[in-house]
Design a protein around this motif. Structure first.
Motif, short mmCIF file in Angstrom:
data_model
loop_
_atom_site.label_atom_id
_atom_site.label_comp_id
_atom_site.label_asym_id
_atom_site.label_seq_id
_atom_site.Cartn_x
_atom_site.Cartn_y
_atom_site.Cartn_z
N LYS A 184 44.53 -37.60 65.32
CA LYS A 184 46.11 -36.72 66.00
C LYS A 184 45.98 -37.70 66.78
CE LYS A 184 45.47 -32.57 64.36
NZ LYS A 184 44.98 -30.51 65.08
N TRP A 185 45.62 -37.91 67.76
CA TRP A 185 45.89 -38.83 68.37
C TRP A 185 46.38 -40.78 68.19
CZ3 TRP A 185 43.99 -44.30 69.52
CH2 TRP A 185 44.19 -44.73 70.95
N VAL A 186 45.76 -40.90 66.98
CA VAL A 186 46.65 -42.02 66.59
C VAL A 186 48.64 -41.65 66.12
CG1 VAL A 186 46.72 -43.36 64.98
CG2 VAL A 186 44.35 -43.19 66.04
N CYS A 187 47.88 -40.31 65.63
CA CYS A 187 49.81 -39.69 65.17
C CYS A 187 50.40 -39.64 66.49
CB CYS A 187 49.93 -38.56 64.57
SG CYS A 187 48.56 -38.57 63.05
N ASP A 188 50.56 -39.30 67.42
CA ASP A 188 50.43 -38.78 68.42
C ASP A 188 51.07 -40.74 69.48
OD1 ASP A 188 50.33 -36.88 68.89
OD2 ASP A 188 48.56 -36.69 70.31
N VAL A 189 50.31 -41.66 69.10
CA VAL A 189 50.85 -43.10 69.35
C VAL A 189 52.14 -43.46 68.74
CG1 VAL A 189 49.83 -45.01 69.51
CG2 VAL A 189 48.21 -43.62 70.52
N VAL A 190 52.55 -43.02 67.48
CA VAL A 190 52.99 -43.98 66.44
C VAL A 190 54.08 -42.88 66.81
CG1 VAL A 190 52.96 -44.36 64.32
CG2 VAL A 190 51.50 -44.20 64.87
#
Lengths: 467, 609
Positions: free
Chosen positions: B93-99
């Motif tokens: 989910k955090w990676v998604c936020d970054v992207v």
């Protein structure tokens, strides 16, 4: 920043967090110091890489397996299936495009693990590689997967098969599909008799923080206690203390077991009180009029602390208050039905910390009906001495309690540990042990009162020494 | 130390190939994203990564900067980001936020997630839900086996324990099977496999499945025997305070991935230092398996020897001195350094342990194991709760819960516990109960009634499984019965000389033989479960023993891989080493994580967001 022998990634990342400016970072990487830390002395990394890639392939077939998966299930950005060149081709393709596998006919079938492919194609034993069973056109192969299972019976069969494979990843994958394609009521009903699948589903919902659905599930299953606990857990997310208090109040009526309901009620009552105490004390502290807050400034707020910490706090700052106030220790003791022993330990520790030896004394003093006082304690006097000594109580205070230890050996041991010489001396006298007393004479200070006392005893003709 | 080892003990295989394998796979994966890139590493992957590669390895493969995953917005300026993570929904989910943040800012970058040891479908669902499926490429780094020492291999998956035994999620079963498969393909073929526990059985089946999928080349086996064991077969052992040196160091300083950080109180300087603890450390290697009471004597003897060795240089002529300096001095200095380190650690541990009334704690634990003087134990526990001693040190509490508990005592202790540590520990109690660590005595009927009620709702096949599930839920504490049957608690009237241990009980001061290790000993001795029927019944079954049709090789046969699913303690490893010395075996421990009482209890905590 000098390099140390052990270069760790952890170290590296800390370093990065420390260094704010980009220039610094670059400097860091380019500085020659770090070139000294090359990896092994191998001259040709690439040959080695190739070798061990072969090794990997031959050893476990794992990479091979993964490439197979790529072949079957990955679709390139153009929608064209990836050919047998596998990963490398795949990547050179996507370099020109915007990324990998953007369009796909069916998303839920992406990258299912090998074991799932068997069940997708309906092969139970797994001896036949699934690949062989798949049609030539890979789009079809993809479309064959989960979306194909449309009737409830097929879906449940799929789920049971997945459970039979013992691969949690596959079970969850199927559950995610069922969650999308079945109504809640049907799904919940079917999960009730499938414990393994149910637990996977609950864990999945917990991890993806789908609180509401999980609550509904518990409700549908009649698992009221789990429902109550889950709802109660929500209070941890609420940072505003007033909102948290209100939330806890609403939790009291949740279907807890009678015992737990009591605990939750206590939680609410405690926070309610802490809010009141905190507000009053903060004011008193900033006002600067109350001596104890000046002398011992509060280190932290009392909000959300456990009950015993709160009791300690109140014994520290509000000891003398009458029972009517919220912050009076007696009131807290009564409201929360704190056990006698528990209360004693806490009050003792708090008053000892303040070096309020009078209060300590009063805690243990009880009068009998003749008006005589004697010391009584719900916990052993050796424990009391221990707590006092940890709070740096002076010998005069300590020896009073050490002297009350019944067991002679323990009493002497404690007296020696805490340097309560008179207790040691009088115990030896009671034991009529001249030798031990003589021996102890060497341990006390020369010319001290203790030495005089020993000499006095040793020369006392009325004592009948046993040795 | 002075153990009489059997001379014919076989040699352990070389595990360094495992490291090379993992490293090369990682490099291969990094090269799949050509060009400069920033690498974000999940915090708990850092230490394992440290063991197999270093920064320059990564730099050589165009990793520009390294970051720790911290669930905060990233500041990277690179146009290629690579994330090396465990397959966890939160991280994805955090990676998604970054992207998505990059997208919103109109930045176009390339992203790659490398999941290790494998990816989960649920993680990819997150990518899909967040609308970035396809923007991010994903890969798997099959890094299963991390050799921590010459006889310890770690999966570094502490969450295995909670996921499997508390949540009932079988996501790591295949991982376990793959790990075993990898080991098997390098060091096998195995000719005998024993096991006990539900998870063990599933892992075994998953492994068999994978063997069938791949082809097997005929090879000389290096390891011939395997024993799989679930952590929930034996909860008592990891809950006991450890008194063997390595275990004690782990309990007090926490060994992380074979490395420990000694603070200023040990180093007697103002700095902390990190030390690798393994067989390479000659001093450590000699004391790691020793009962703590022997360690001081050993270390001071060692110090005297060292002094003598240093003293040799007196009266040397120049030439002798030269040889001394070039040949011996370095070794002596090294030894000197290690010696002072371990002496410092021992001193610091002594201080801490006397402060916490360690003797009393041990006495309480031993009484609980024997089932004597329960009242005294309760009041000891009560007093500790009242004084708010850190709840992690309250493992005897759970030990007590596990060994059987009267409802009245349970309610009173629970109430006091909540008062001392916070009511939110209600969640911890619920977890302990679910896990089967907390056994409240209930009228026997309740369960049978529930069972038959549920049984009517479902068909026969599932009913069987259901009964299974219930029996594990209702896992009564059979510890007393097991303890009697396997004589786990030696008679207390005999003196136990800790310097000359006579059995594995020495790891707990002669008070208790770890159940897990005793089972292994018995099964190896009997070549199967025959004669242990009553024991397996008390342990809820799921035992198995499979013999392959291979020509047995005596040496490989005596090298035994013990796979602990859900973690094992250093004390258990010490016990197995002892057993190996006695019987001429060599044990290799393959564990999902190194555990101890504190980690076990921490895994049950839920009182945080």
């Amino acid at each position: 920043m000098t390099p140390t022998l052990m270069w760790t990634f952890q170290g590296m990342c800390c370093v990065f967090q420390m260094m704010k400016s980009k220039a610094d970072e670059e400097d860091y990487w380019n500085s020659s110091k770090f070139k000294a830390f090359t990896f092994d002395d191998e001259d040709d990394e690439f040959t080695k890489l190739k070798e061990s890639r072969q090794a990997v392939n031959s050893i476990c077939g794992l990479v091979e397996e993964e490439e197979d998966e790529d072949e079957v299930e990955k679709v390139s950005w153009s929608g064209e299936p990836v050919g047998s060149e596998g990963i490398s081709r795949f990547l050179s393709d996507s370099e020109t495009g915007s990324g990998a596998s953007a369009s796909s006919p069916c998303v839920s079938c992406f990258l299912l693990p090998v074991s799932c492919r068997y069940l997708v194609v309906g092969q139970g034993d797994g001896v036949q590689p699934a690949r062989a069973e798949l049609p030539q056109d890979r789009h079809d192969a993809v479309a064959v997967s989960l979306e194909k299972f449309r009737s409830l019976q097929e879906k449940l069969l799929l789920l049971d098969e997945a459970v039979g494979v013992h691969d949690g990843n596959v079970i969850t994958a199927v559950l995610i599909y069922l969650k999308k394609s079945l109504s809640k009521e049907v799904l919940f009903r079917e999960l009730e008799s499938r414990q393994t699948a149910l637990r996977h589903f609950i864990h999945y919902l917990t991890e993806s923080k789908e609180q509401r659905l999980l609550l509904e599930l518990y409700r549908a299953l009649g698992r009221t206690e789990d429902e109550a606990l889950l709802q109660y857990k929500e209070h941890l997310r609420i940072t505003d203390e007033n909102k948290r208090r209100d939330f806890l109040k609403s939790c009291v009526s949740l279907p807890f077991s009678p015992e737990d309901a009591g605990h939750v009620q206590d939680h609410y009552t405690l926070l309610e009180r802490q809010i009141i105490i905190e507000a009053t004390d903060r004011q008193a502290e900033t006002g600067g009029k109350v001596e104890i807050f000046q002398k011992f400034p509060r280190r932290a707020s009392i909000l959300n602390m456990p009950l015993i910490t709160t009791l300690y706090y109140c014994c520290f700052y509000h000891y003398a208050e009458t029972e009517g106030t919220y912050s009076s220790p007696a009131n807290i003791r009564q409201t929360f039905r704190i056990a006698e022993k528990q209360y004693f330990v806490t009050a003792l520790a708090a008053r000892a910390k303040l070096k309020a030896w009078h209060d300590v004394d009063a805690l243990f003093t009880s009068r009998n009906w003749l008006g005589f006082t004697r010391k009584k304690s719900p916990l052993s006097f050796s424990r009391v001495a221990d707590i006092l000594s940890k709070n740096n109580a002076p010998v005069q205070v300590l020896q009073e309690y050490v002297g009350l230890v019944d067991d002679v050996e323990l009493r002497v041991a404690l007296a020696q540990k805490y340097k309560c010489h008179f207790i040691v001396i009088s115990t030896y006298r009671d034991l009529k042990d001249r030798q031990l007393l003589l021996g102890y004479r060497g341990k006390v200070e020369r010319g001290s009162e203790e030495e005089r006392k020993i000499d006095e005893l040793l020369s006392n003709p009325q004592i009948r020494w046993k040795n | 130390m002075a153990h009489s080892a059997r001379r014919d003990s076989p040699e352990l295989p070389d595990f360094s190939v495992l490291k090379r394998l993992a490293r090369d796979q990682l490099i291969y994966l990094l090269e799949q994203l050509p060009g400069k890139k920033d690498l974000f590493i999940e915090a708990d992957l850092m230490s394992p990564l440290d063991r197999i590669a270093n920064v320059s390895t990564l730099k050589q493969h165009e990793v520009d900067k390294l970051y720790k995953v911290e669930y905060k917005p990233v500041v990277s300026t690179s146009d290629q980001l690579c994330f090396l993570i465990r397959p966890r929904i939160q991280t994805v989910k955090w990676v998604c936020d970054v992207v998505n943040a990059d997208k919103a800012a109109g930045k176009f970058k390339r992203y790659k997630i490398i999941f290790t040891p494998q990816k989960f479908y649920a993680c990819e669902t997150v990518l899909e839900e967040q609308g970035i499926f396809g923007d991010v490429s994903t890969d798997e780094w099959a890094f299963y086996l991390l050799p921590l020492d010459e006889d310890i291999i770690n999966l570094e998956l502490p969450e295995f324990f909670r996921d499997n035994f508390l949540e009932g999620d079988q996501r790591w079963v295949r991982t376990g099977g793959s790990a075993l498969h990898l080991f098997h393909s390098i060091y096998g073929p195995f000719s005998k496999v024993y096991g006990i526990g539900r998870c063990s059985k599933m892992v075994y089946e998953s492994w068999r499945e994978q063997v069938k999928e791949g082809e097997q080349k005929a090879r000389q086996a290096e390891v011939g025997t395997v024993f799989l064991i679930d952590r929930d077969v034996d909860f008592v052992t990891p809950l006991c305070s450890q008194v063997v040196y390595e275990g004690l160091v782990d309990d007090i300083f926490r060994i992380k991935c074979g490395c420990v950080e000694f603070g200023p109180d040990v180093t007697s300087s103002d700095k902390s230092i990190k030390v690798m603890l393994n067989s390479q450390d000659k001093v450590f290697n000699e004391i790691r398996n020793e009962h703590f009471s022997n360690v001081f004597g050993f270390l001071s003897q060692k110090a005297r020897n060292l002094q003598t060795a240093y003293d040799k240089r007196r009266g040397m002529d120049i030439k002798q001195m030269k040889t001394f300096v070039s040949e011996e001095l370095k070794g002596l200095k090294q030894e000197h350094r290690l010696l002072s380190l371990h002496i410092g650690a021992s001193e610091s541990m002594m201080k801490k342990k006397t402060k916490q009334d360690f003797q009393e704690l041990l006495k309480t634990e031993h009484s609980l194991l024997e089932g004597f003087e329960i009242r005294e134990c309760i009041s000891f526990i009560e007093e500790h709760i009242n004084r708010q001693v850190s709840y992690l040190k309250l493992c005897p509490l759970s030990l007590y819960f596990f060994t059987g508990l009267l409802p009245k005592d349970y309610r009173s202790l629970k109430a006091q516990y909540l008062q001392s540590y916070g009511v939110d520990h209600l969640l911890t109690f619920a977890n302990l109960k679910q896990l089967g660590l907390l056994v409240e005595q209930q009228p026997g009927e309740t369960l049978t009634v529930m069972e038959s009620k549920m049984g009517k709702l479902v068909n026969d096949k599932t009913a069987g499984k259901l009964t299974d599930a219930f029996s594990s839920l209702a896992k009564k504490s059979n510890f007393r019965a097991l303890s009697r049957r396997l004589s786990l608690v030696p008679k207390s009237d005999e003196e136990y000389d800790l310097r000359v241990p006579r059995d594995m009980a020495y790891i707990f001061s002669g008070a208790y033989i770890p159940l897990s290790c005793k089972l292994i000993e018995q099964v190896l001795e009997r070549d199967g479960w025959t004669g242990l029927e009553e024991v397996t019944r008390l342990l809820n079954g799921h035992e198995f023993a499979v013999t392959a049709d291979l020509r047995p090789q005596s040496d490989a046969q005596r090298i035994i891989l013990v796979m602990f699913l859900g973690g094992c303690t250093f004390s258990e490893i010490s016990a197995l080493r002892f057993l190996g010395r006695e019987r001429g075996y060599k044990f290799i421990v393959l564990t999902t994580a190194i555990t101890n009482s504190a980690r076990l209890i921490e895994a049950m905590l839920d009182n945080h967001v």
